[in-house]
Design a protein around this motif. Structure first.
Motif, PDB file in Angstrom:
ATOM      1  N   SER A  69       0.822  -1.214   0.000  1.00  0.00           N
ATOM      2  CA  SER A  69       0.000   0.000   0.000  1.00  0.00           C
ATOM      3  C   SER A  69       0.858   1.267   0.000  1.00  0.00           C
ATOM      4  O   SER A  69       0.504   2.264  -0.625  1.00  0.00           O
ATOM      5  N   THR A  70       2.014   1.229   0.669  1.00  0.00           N
ATOM      6  CA  THR A  70       2.918   2.375   0.639  1.00  0.00           C
ATOM      7  C   THR A  70       3.503   2.569  -0.756  1.00  0.00           C
ATOM      8  O   THR A  70       3.630   3.699  -1.233  1.00  0.00           O
ATOM      9  N   GLN A  73       1.034   4.294  -2.875  1.00  0.00           N
ATOM     10  CA  GLN A  73       1.000   5.728  -2.592  1.00  0.00           C
ATOM     11  C   GLN A  73       2.217   6.434  -3.191  1.00  0.00           C
ATOM     12  O   GLN A  73       2.098   7.536  -3.722  1.00  0.00           O
ATOM     13  N   LEU A  74       3.364   5.813  -3.099  1.00  0.00           N
ATOM     14  CA  LEU A  74       4.611   6.436  -3.550  1.00  0.00           C
ATOM     15  C   LEU A  74       4.679   6.579  -5.066  1.00  0.00           C
ATOM     16  O   LEU A  74       5.157   7.583  -5.582  1.00  0.00           O
ATOM     17  N   PRO A  76       2.178   6.807  -7.904  1.00  0.00           N
ATOM     18  CA  PRO A  76       0.757   6.904  -8.240  1.00  0.00           C
ATOM     19  C   PRO A  76       0.435   6.310  -9.608  1.00  0.00           C
ATOM     20  O   PRO A  76       1.252   6.321 -10.520  1.00  0.00           O
ATOM     21  N   PHE A  81      -5.195   7.784  -8.061  1.00  0.00           N
ATOM     22  CA  PHE A  81      -4.809   6.760  -7.097  1.00  0.00           C
ATOM     23  C   PHE A  81      -3.358   6.961  -6.710  1.00  0.00           C
ATOM     24  O   PHE A  81      -2.465   6.789  -7.524  1.00  0.00           O
ATOM     25  N   GLY A  82      -3.104   7.339  -5.467  1.00  0.00           N
ATOM     26  CA  GLY A  82      -1.756   7.553  -4.970  1.00  0.00           C
ATOM     27  C   GLY A  82      -1.408   9.023  -4.904  1.00  0.00           C
ATOM     28  O   GLY A  82      -1.826   9.807  -5.745  1.00  0.00           O
ATOM     29  N   SER A  83      -0.624   9.376  -3.890  1.00  0.00           N
ATOM     30  CA  SER A  83      -0.285  10.782  -3.677  1.00  0.00           C
ATOM     31  C   SER A  83       1.090  11.157  -4.215  1.00  0.00           C
ATOM     32  O   SER A  83       1.395  12.325  -4.360  1.00  0.00           O
ATOM     33  N   VAL A  87       3.833   7.961   2.070  1.00  0.00           N
ATOM     34  CA  VAL A  87       2.837   7.898   3.138  1.00  0.00           C
ATOM     35  C   VAL A  87       2.827   6.481   3.699  1.00  0.00           C
ATOM     36  O   VAL A  87       2.748   5.512   2.953  1.00  0.00           O
ATOM     37  N   LEU A  89       1.082   3.526   5.188  1.00  0.00           N
ATOM     38  CA  LEU A  89      -0.234   2.943   5.372  1.00  0.00           C
ATOM     39  C   LEU A  89      -0.026   1.603   6.053  1.00  0.00           C
ATOM     40  O   LEU A  89       0.760   0.775   5.596  1.00  0.00           O
TER      41      LEU A  89
END
Length: 107
Positions: A69-70, A73-74, A76, A81-83, A87, A89
């Motif tokens: 999940s990280t 996020q890393l 995207p 979807f993803g920042s 982050v 998680l």
């Protein structure tokens, strides 16, 4: 003057810190992530009374899913979807008190 430039790179939008700084920041991120993921799994396994092999599996599963999940996020996918930020998680502590209070002790 070099230290000020490195300090600014940490807070720029697409700033890339030097390799040494990146290494230490990644170690800090890893330690924070491992502690936050392993502790709830250990508490849950002890409360439920799982055998050792299932405890290990629960801890490994929480670490693997947190890593996946990280990574989502890393890196995207698309714009929704993803920042793009590292982050963390992982597992939450929020449900542990209610879980501990509702478990039955079999004697």
């Amino acid at each position: 003057m070099g230290a000020k430039k490195e300090e600014r790179l940490l807070f720029e939008w697409k700033g890339t810190p030097p390799l040494g700084t990146s290494f230490y920041l990644s170690l800090q991120h890893l330690v924070a992530m491992i502690v936050g993921c392993v502790t709830p799994a250990i508490i849950i396994a002890n409360v439920v009374g799982l055998p050792l092999d299932e405890r290990v599996m629960l801890i490994q599963a929480s670490l693997v899913m947190s890593a996946v999940s990280t990574l989502f996020q890393l890196f995207p996918m698309g714009k929704r979807f993803g920042s793009g930020l590292p982050v963390i998680l992982g597992v939450s502590f929020a449900y542990l008190p209610s879980m501990q209070s509702t478990t039955w002790q079999v004697e």
